[in-house]
Design a protein around this motif. Sequence first.
Motif, PDB file in Angstrom:
ATOM      1  N   VAL A   1       0.845  -1.188   0.000  1.00 19.01           N
ATOM      2  CA  VAL A   1       0.000   0.000   0.000  1.00 19.01           C
ATOM      3  C   VAL A   1       0.880   1.237   0.000  1.00 19.01           C
ATOM      4  N   ASN A   2       0.268   2.372  -0.284  1.00 20.38           N
ATOM      5  CA  ASN A   2       0.974   3.642  -0.308  1.00 20.38           C
ATOM      6  C   ASN A   2       1.379   4.061   1.114  1.00 20.38           C
ATOM      7  N   PRO A   3       2.593   4.555   1.295  1.00 20.10           N
ATOM      8  CA  PRO A   3       3.035   4.962   2.640  1.00 20.10           C
ATOM      9  C   PRO A   3       2.156   6.029   3.281  1.00 20.10           C
ATOM     10  N   THR A   4       1.470   6.843   2.488  1.00 17.76           N
ATOM     11  CA  THR A   4       0.637   7.893   3.066  1.00 17.76           C
ATOM     12  C   THR A   4      -0.503   7.307   3.905  1.00 17.76           C
ATOM     13  N   ARG A   5      -0.949   6.114   3.589  1.00 15.81           N
ATOM     14  CA  ARG A   5      -2.020   5.493   4.369  1.00 15.81           C
ATOM     15  C   ARG A   5      -1.550   5.201   5.787  1.00 15.81           C
ATOM     16  N   TRP A   6      -0.291   4.836   5.914  1.00 18.42           N
ATOM     17  CA  TRP A   6       0.252   4.577   7.245  1.00 18.42           C
ATOM     18  C   TRP A   6       0.295   5.857   8.071  1.00 18.42           C
ATOM     19  N   ASP A   7       0.710   6.947   7.458  1.00 16.74           N
ATOM     20  CA  ASP A   7       0.843   8.211   8.181  1.00 16.74           C
ATOM     21  C   ASP A   7      -0.509   8.755   8.644  1.00 16.74           C
ATOM     22  N   LEU A   8      -1.568   8.498   7.883  1.00 18.73           N
ATOM     23  CA  LEU A   8      -2.886   9.035   8.210  1.00 18.73           C
ATOM     24  C   LEU A   8      -3.652   8.165   9.202  1.00 18.73           C
ATOM     25  N   LEU A   9      -3.170   6.968   9.466  1.00 17.58           N
ATOM     26  CA  LEU A   9      -3.905   6.027  10.311  1.00 17.58           C
ATOM     27  C   LEU A   9      -3.494   6.190  11.764  1.00 17.58           C
ATOM     28  N   ALA A  10      -4.500   6.297  12.632  1.00 12.83           N
ATOM     29  CA  ALA A  10      -4.232   6.433  14.069  1.00 12.83           C
ATOM     30  C   ALA A  10      -3.805   5.095  14.650  1.00 12.83           C
ATOM     31  N   SER A  11      -2.968   5.163  15.672  1.00 15.56           N
ATOM     32  CA  SER A  11      -2.514   3.959  16.366  1.00 15.56           C
ATOM     33  C   SER A  11      -3.061   3.964  17.792  1.00 15.56           C
ATOM     34  N   TYR A  12      -3.826   2.926  18.143  1.00 15.32           N
ATOM     35  CA  TYR A  12      -4.401   2.825  19.481  1.00 15.32           C
ATOM     36  C   TYR A  12      -3.600   1.884  20.380  1.00 15.32           C
TER      37      TYR A  12
END
Length: 230
Positions: A136-147
């Motif tokens: 997947v595109n790296p931008t998806r990782w940056d936009l996803l919150a981590s709980y």
Amino acid sequence: MSMMNLLLRNTINSNRSIQVGLPNQGLSLLLRDSRRHFSTTEAEVEQPTQDPPTNQFIQPVNKGFVYGKLFDTMHATKGYILNLLEGELTRDDIKVDYNRSFTPNGILIQFHSHSAFEYARKAIARKGRLFRLERVNPTRWDLLASYDGKAVLLQGIPRNALPDDVERFLSGCFYDASTLQFQTRQVQGLTDPIRFAVVRFRTQTEAMHCFITKNRGFCLNSQILLCVLQ
């Protein structure tokens, strides 16, 4: 007369010597220049060619993160994913991809190299799991919150409930009140939209304690379902 003839003959012979000598000198100069020219050319040809120096900074390197998404993992936890992939991953390299209603629709994974990504795919195939891993595109990782197991989802909050009502419901739990956020979503098949909230805790232990003690409790006569967000 004989003396005059002798002088005349010597003068003619001298002129002939000069006329004959001039071309010889020109030819000598031409040959000398030619030899010099050919000698220089020969030295240039015989000089070995050298390869240009290699610049180590422009060589391709197998570095940098590679991001993948693991599908068909509805109830998979981070610990389960770490055991499944067998790679050099940590909990910080895993994020659960929730939709707007906080239903998990996949897991995002941060691999530290392309070879680590390929190794994970082979590990899934070797264990016969039906999961699907795609880049997947790296931008998806940056936009996803981590709980990371430190947040709890409260579902079924009454529409007329105030923040004070929810705080009373959470009494006895050590949570960060400043992180309490309310949201409302329309769910297909239901007439009224549902209301839920997300609250964060300092540790995973405190979040799990809230889940154990408060799940299916009541807030203004409405039963609240709790879920620990990964």
